[in-house]
Design a protein around this motif. Structure first.
Motif, mmCIF file in Angstrom:
data_model
loop_
_atom_site.group_PDB
_atom_site.id
_atom_site.type_symbol
_atom_site.label_atom_id
_atom_site.label_comp_id
_atom_site.label_asym_id
_atom_site.label_seq_id
_atom_site.Cartn_x
_atom_site.Cartn_y
_atom_site.Cartn_z
ATOM 1 N N ARG A 18 -2.523 -17.918 25.547
ATOM 2 C CA ARG A 18 -1.143 -17.453 25.404
ATOM 3 C C ARG A 18 -0.290 -18.521 24.721
ATOM 4 N NH1 ARG A 18 3.280 -17.355 30.290
ATOM 5 N NH2 ARG A 18 4.948 -16.362 29.087
ATOM 6 N N GLN A 19 0.226 -18.226 23.538
ATOM 7 C CA GLN A 19 1.127 -19.129 22.818
ATOM 8 C C GLN A 19 0.780 -20.610 23.063
ATOM 9 O OE1 GLN A 19 4.637 -16.945 24.592
ATOM 10 N NE2 GLN A 19 5.432 -17.305 22.533
ATOM 11 N N PRO A 20 -0.419 -21.037 22.619
ATOM 12 C CA PRO A 20 -0.829 -22.427 22.917
ATOM 13 C C PRO A 20 0.121 -23.474 22.339
ATOM 14 C CG PRO A 20 -2.410 -21.326 21.448
ATOM 15 C CD PRO A 20 -1.458 -20.279 21.929
ATOM 16 N N ILE A 22 3.184 -23.456 22.667
ATOM 17 C CA ILE A 22 4.221 -23.688 23.690
ATOM 18 C C ILE A 22 3.583 -24.161 25.002
ATOM 19 C CG2 ILE A 22 5.997 -22.591 25.145
ATOM 20 C CD1 ILE A 22 6.515 -20.649 22.832
ATOM 21 N N TYR A 23 2.498 -23.487 25.396
ATOM 22 C CA TYR A 23 1.964 -23.724 26.737
ATOM 23 C C TYR A 23 0.696 -24.586 26.775
ATOM 24 C CZ TYR A 23 5.312 -20.081 27.920
ATOM 25 O OH TYR A 23 6.463 -19.367 28.075
ATOM 26 N N GLY A 24 0.168 -24.941 25.578
ATOM 27 C CA GLY A 24 -1.040 -25.764 25.544
ATOM 28 C C GLY A 24 -2.298 -24.915 25.629
ATOM 29 N N SER A 25 -3.436 -25.576 25.608
ATOM 30 C CA SER A 25 -4.707 -24.849 25.564
ATOM 31 C C SER A 25 -5.475 -24.939 26.891
ATOM 32 C CB SER A 25 -5.575 -25.375 24.417
ATOM 33 O OG SER A 25 -5.694 -26.772 24.542
ATOM 34 N N THR A 26 -4.873 -25.571 27.880
ATOM 35 C CA THR A 26 -5.503 -25.667 29.202
ATOM 36 C C THR A 26 -5.405 -24.310 29.901
ATOM 37 O OG1 THR A 26 -4.680 -27.933 29.277
ATOM 38 C CG2 THR A 26 -5.526 -27.039 31.320
ATOM 39 N N THR A 27 -6.517 -23.855 30.455
ATOM 40 C CA THR A 27 -6.499 -22.559 31.150
ATOM 41 C C THR A 27 -5.993 -22.736 32.592
ATOM 42 O OG1 THR A 27 -8.730 -22.760 32.047
ATOM 43 C CG2 THR A 27 -8.530 -21.818 29.819
ATOM 44 N N LEU A 28 -5.671 -21.609 33.222
ATOM 45 C CA LEU A 28 -5.210 -21.681 34.614
ATOM 46 C C LEU A 28 -6.361 -22.161 35.520
ATOM 47 C CD1 LEU A 28 -2.564 -21.172 36.169
ATOM 48 C CD2 LEU A 28 -3.499 -18.939 36.829
ATOM 49 N N LEU A 101 5.584 -25.341 32.605
ATOM 50 C CA LEU A 101 4.832 -26.109 31.603
ATOM 51 C C LEU A 101 5.761 -26.543 30.468
ATOM 52 C CD1 LEU A 101 2.374 -23.409 32.077
ATOM 53 C CD2 LEU A 101 1.316 -25.623 31.725
ATOM 54 N N SER A 102 6.580 -25.601 30.014
ATOM 55 C CA SER A 102 7.474 -25.875 28.881
ATOM 56 C C SER A 102 8.828 -26.372 29.388
ATOM 57 C CB SER A 102 7.665 -24.594 28.060
ATOM 58 O OG SER A 102 8.297 -23.595 28.845
ATOM 59 N N CYS A 125 9.695 -29.829 34.506
ATOM 60 C CA CYS A 125 9.386 -28.959 33.373
ATOM 61 C C CYS A 125 9.193 -29.779 32.109
ATOM 62 C CB CYS A 125 10.459 -27.887 33.184
ATOM 63 S SG CYS A 125 12.027 -28.453 32.541
ATOM 64 N N GLY A 126 8.363 -29.251 31.213
ATOM 65 C CA GLY A 126 8.208 -29.860 29.893
ATOM 66 C C GLY A 126 7.005 -30.776 29.745
ATOM 67 N N PHE A 127 6.204 -30.924 30.785
ATOM 68 C CA PHE A 127 5.063 -31.849 30.722
ATOM 69 C C PHE A 127 3.719 -31.122 30.642
ATOM 70 C CE2 PHE A 127 8.523 -34.272 32.599
ATOM 71 C CZ PHE A 127 8.519 -35.394 31.782
ATOM 72 N N GLY A 128 3.769 -29.840 30.291
ATOM 73 C CA GLY A 128 2.535 -29.073 30.160
ATOM 74 C C GLY A 128 1.766 -29.022 31.471
ATOM 75 N N ALA A 129 0.432 -28.938 31.356
ATOM 76 C CA ALA A 129 -0.411 -28.809 32.554
ATOM 77 C C ALA A 129 -0.269 -30.017 33.475
ATOM 78 C CB ALA A 129 -1.866 -28.630 32.128
ATOM 79 N N HIS A 130 0.028 -31.175 32.907
ATOM 80 C CA HIS A 130 0.183 -32.385 33.734
ATOM 81 C C HIS A 130 1.337 -32.243 34.742
ATOM 82 C CE1 HIS A 130 -0.390 -36.489 34.897
ATOM 83 N NE2 HIS A 130 0.862 -36.799 34.604
ATOM 84 N N GLY A 131 2.253 -31.337 34.463
ATOM 85 C CA GLY A 131 3.356 -31.090 35.385
ATOM 86 C C GLY A 131 2.869 -30.713 36.782
ATOM 87 N N TYR A 132 1.715 -30.040 36.853
ATOM 88 C CA TYR A 132 1.171 -29.656 38.160
ATOM 89 C C TYR A 132 0.801 -30.908 38.960
ATOM 90 C CZ TYR A 132 1.066 -24.717 36.898
ATOM 91 O OH TYR A 132 1.432 -23.435 36.555
ATOM 92 N N VAL A 133 0.223 -31.904 38.265
ATOM 93 C CA VAL A 133 -0.131 -33.168 38.919
ATOM 94 C C VAL A 133 1.149 -33.853 39.399
ATOM 95 C CG1 VAL A 133 -1.147 -35.463 38.551
ATOM 96 C CG2 VAL A 133 -2.234 -33.433 37.534
ATOM 97 N N LEU A 134 2.154 -33.899 38.515
ATOM 98 C CA LEU A 134 3.424 -34.550 38.867
ATOM 99 C C LEU A 134 4.074 -33.860 40.070
ATOM 100 C CD1 LEU A 134 4.904 -35.047 35.266
ATOM 101 C CD2 LEU A 134 3.784 -36.763 36.705
ATOM 102 N N ALA A 135 4.023 -32.538 40.066
ATOM 103 C CA ALA A 135 4.652 -31.775 41.156
ATOM 104 C C ALA A 135 3.928 -32.028 42.483
ATOM 105 C CB ALA A 135 4.664 -30.287 40.821
ATOM 106 N N LEU A 136 2.595 -32.080 42.432
ATOM 107 C CA LEU A 136 1.841 -32.348 43.668
ATOM 108 C C LEU A 136 2.141 -33.745 44.184
ATOM 109 C CD1 LEU A 136 -1.595 -30.668 42.869
ATOM 110 C CD2 LEU A 136 -0.025 -30.053 44.726
#
Ligand code: DQA
Length: 147
Positions: A18-20, A22-28, A101-102, A125-136
């Motif tokens: 989906r719109q890589p 904007i959202y990158g190429s990392t899958t869920l 992500l965005s 927001c804005g750190f792509g998939a790494h945002g999940y790591v930051l949030a955790l």
């Protein structure tokens, strides 16, 4: 052990294709693996969910009571529209981090409004998939400081 729910909303199941731009190429599925690896290093457990249905997300938030200590919520487009999700977050009284992500503030005007932000502990927001790591990391730190 401290338990954190990572709840993903509509269209996030399409990450990777989906719109890589904007959202990158990392899958869920990749992000789920990242979250479990991060959880291990933080000494917490993670439950990872995704739904395209607003009411199902409300149900997941209600079900988190008594089960999870913190929530990472990427509500997708419902961020900008859902009073129901906002009410659910304030009703369950579990600290919740809003995640995207965005960088929603650098995008279209309608994405600048967030109902979740009004009741969230904080926003990443804005750190792509790494945002999940930051949030955790942020949630684990918050829960530890509170304990
Ligand atoms: C998103 C941002 C939202 O505006 C959008 O509707 C999404 C994804 C993000 O992670 O960047 O579906 O939440």
């Amino acid at each position: 052990m401290t338990s954190i729910l990572v709840l993903n909303g509509p269209n996030l199941n399409l990450l990777g294709t989906r719109q890589p731009e904007i959202y990158g190429s990392t899958t869920l599925a990749d992000i789920e693996v990242m979250c479990h690896e991060t959880a291990k290093t933080l000494g917490v457990t993670v439950a990872f969910e995704q739904s395209n249905v607003e009411g199902a997300m409300v149900d997941s938030l209600h079900a988190a009571r008594g089960t999870h200590d913190g929530i990472i919520l990427n509500a997708g487009a419902y961020t900008h529209t859902s009073v129901a999700l906002m009410d659910a977050v304030s009703s369950i009284e579990i600290p919740t981090i809003e995640l995207h992500l965005s960088n929603i503030h650098a995008r279209e005007e309608f994405r600048h409004t967030s109902y979740i932000a009004k009741v969230a502990l904080g926003i990443i927001c804005g750190f792509g998939a790494h945002g999940y790591v930051l949030a955790l990391e942020a949630m684990a730190q918050h829960l530890k400081a509170r304990a």
